[in-house]
Write an enzyme that holds these catalytic residues in place. Structure first.
Site, PDB file in Angstrom:
ATOM      1  N   GLY A 131      26.419  27.156  26.602  1.00  0.00           N
ATOM      2  CA  GLY A 131      27.236  27.309  25.408  1.00  0.00           C
ATOM      3  C   GLY A 131      26.383  27.328  24.160  1.00  0.00           C
ATOM      4  CB  CYS A 190      23.156  19.896  22.671  1.00  0.00           C
ATOM      5  SG  CYS A 190      23.436  20.926  21.223  1.00  0.00           S
ATOM      6  CG  LEU A 191      20.902  25.600  24.467  1.00  0.00           C
ATOM      7  CD1 LEU A 191      21.384  27.027  24.302  1.00  0.00           C
ATOM      8  CD2 LEU A 191      19.683  25.537  25.379  1.00  0.00           C
ATOM      9  CD  GLN A 195      24.190  25.026  19.415  1.00  0.00           C
ATOM     10  OE1 GLN A 195      25.133  25.607  19.937  1.00  0.00           O
ATOM     11  NE2 GLN A 195      23.330  24.308  20.111  1.00  0.00           N
ATOM     12  CG  HIS A 245      28.867  20.372  23.348  1.00  0.00           C
ATOM     13  ND1 HIS A 245      28.036  19.298  23.616  1.00  0.00           N
ATOM     14  CD2 HIS A 245      28.089  21.295  22.717  1.00  0.00           C
ATOM     15  CE1 HIS A 245      26.825  19.579  23.159  1.00  0.00           C
ATOM     16  NE2 HIS A 245      26.821  20.790  22.605  1.00  0.00           N
ATOM     17  CD  GLU A 246      28.742  24.986  22.578  1.00  0.00           C
ATOM     18  OE1 GLU A 246      28.275  25.081  21.431  1.00  0.00           O
ATOM     19  OE2 GLU A 246      28.048  24.643  23.559  1.00  0.00           O
ATOM     20  CG  HIS A 272      27.498  22.760  17.937  1.00  0.00           C
ATOM     21  ND1 HIS A 272      26.357  22.123  17.468  1.00  0.00           N
ATOM     22  CD2 HIS A 272      27.382  22.771  19.281  1.00  0.00           C
ATOM     23  CE1 HIS A 272      25.590  21.773  18.502  1.00  0.00           C
ATOM     24  NE2 HIS A 272      26.194  22.151  19.615  1.00  0.00           N
TER      25      HIS A 272
END
Ligand code: QAP
Ligand code: CO
Length: 188
Positions: free
Chosen positions: A46, A103-104, A51, A145-146, A149
Site C-alpha cells: 500500500g 510502512c514503506l 508518502q 493504515h493508508e 496517511h
C-alpha cells in the site's frame, strides 16, 4: 511511468493533511500509475500520495500478491490486483483486530496496531466514479493504515511513546549515515 521518491519518518511532509481530488484528469492517472510502479518496486502492499510528497487524497493498495524470491532485496511481487482509492471515506466500521503493520515510510520496523475488523468505505475510482466497498481482513487493515496517511498520521503514532521514540532515533541515524555517504561521494 516513473519511480517516485518515498519519504521516510520523521519527515514533516508526512504530517500534512492531503486535499480532496476535484479534477479527474490525466495528471491523476499518471500519478496513480507512478504510485503503483513505486509500490511494486519497493515492494509494498500500500502507498498513499503523501508518502511521495503529493498532498492529494489518493491511495494504491494490492493485497493479492505472491512473493517470489527469499532474499529481502530480490523479492518481487506477482499476481497483481491493483486497487485505487481516491477521496476514500469510512461509512461503517465494526469489530477490532490486532495486526502487525509495517510502512514503506518506516522501513525495517513492524509493530502490532489495533484496527477495525470490518469497514464499509466510499471512494472514487481514477475516472471519478463513486463506489462503495465492504471489506475485512488485510484489505480493511491496509485501507485504514493508508487513510491515516491522508490525515498526516503514521502507524507509529498508535504505539507507545517509548517505541515511537526508539524507531525515530534509529531511522534518523540511518538517514544521517546515508547523507554523509552521499556528501563523501560528491566531494570525491
Ligand atoms: C501498509 O505497508 C500496510 O518495513 C503498507 O522494510 C500495513 O507496504 C498494509 C515494507 C499493514 C497492510 C497491512 C515495510 C517494505 C512495506 C518495511 C507496506 C520494509 C519494506 C510496507
Ligand atoms: Co504507510
Amino acid at each position: 511511468m516513473a519511480l517516485l521518491n518515498i519519504l521516510t519518518f520523521p519527515n514533516s511532509i508526512l504530517r500534512q493533511k492531503a486535499q480532496k481530488v476535484e479534477t479527474f484528469d490525466s495528471t491523476i492517472k499518471t500519478l496513480v500509475d507512478d504510485m503503483l510502479e513505486t509500490m511494486y518496486d519497493a515492494p509494498g502492499v500500500g502507498l498513499a500520495a503523501n508518502q511521495v510528497g503529493i498532498l492529494k487524497r489518493i491511495l494504491v493498495i494490492d493485497v493479492d500478491y505472491d512473493i517470489k524470491g527469499d532474499d529481502e532485496d530480490e523479492r518481487v511481487y506477482v499476481k497483481k490486483n491493483p486497487r485505487i482509492f481516491i477521496n476514500p471515506e469510512i461509512l461503517e466500521k465494526s469489530g477490532k483486530i490486532l495486526f502487525k503493520e509495517g510502512c514503506l515510510s518506516v522501513p525495517g520496523f513492524s509493530e502490532e496496531v489495533e484496527r477495525f475488523e470490518k469497514i464499509k468505505v466510499t471512494y472514487q475510482d481514477v475516472s471519478g466514479k463513486p463506489t462503495t466497498l465492504e471489506t475485512d481482513g488485510l484489505l480493511a487493515v491496509a485501507l485504514q493504515h493508508e487513510m491515516d496517511h491522508l490525515e498526516g498520521k503514521l502507524f507509529v503514532d498508535r504505539l507507545s511513546t517509548v517505541k515511537k521514540t526508539l524507531i525515530k532515533g534509529k531511522l534518523l541515524k540511518k538517514q544521517t549515515r546515508k547523507f554523509e555517504r552521499s556528501k563523501f561521494h560528491v566531494e570525491l
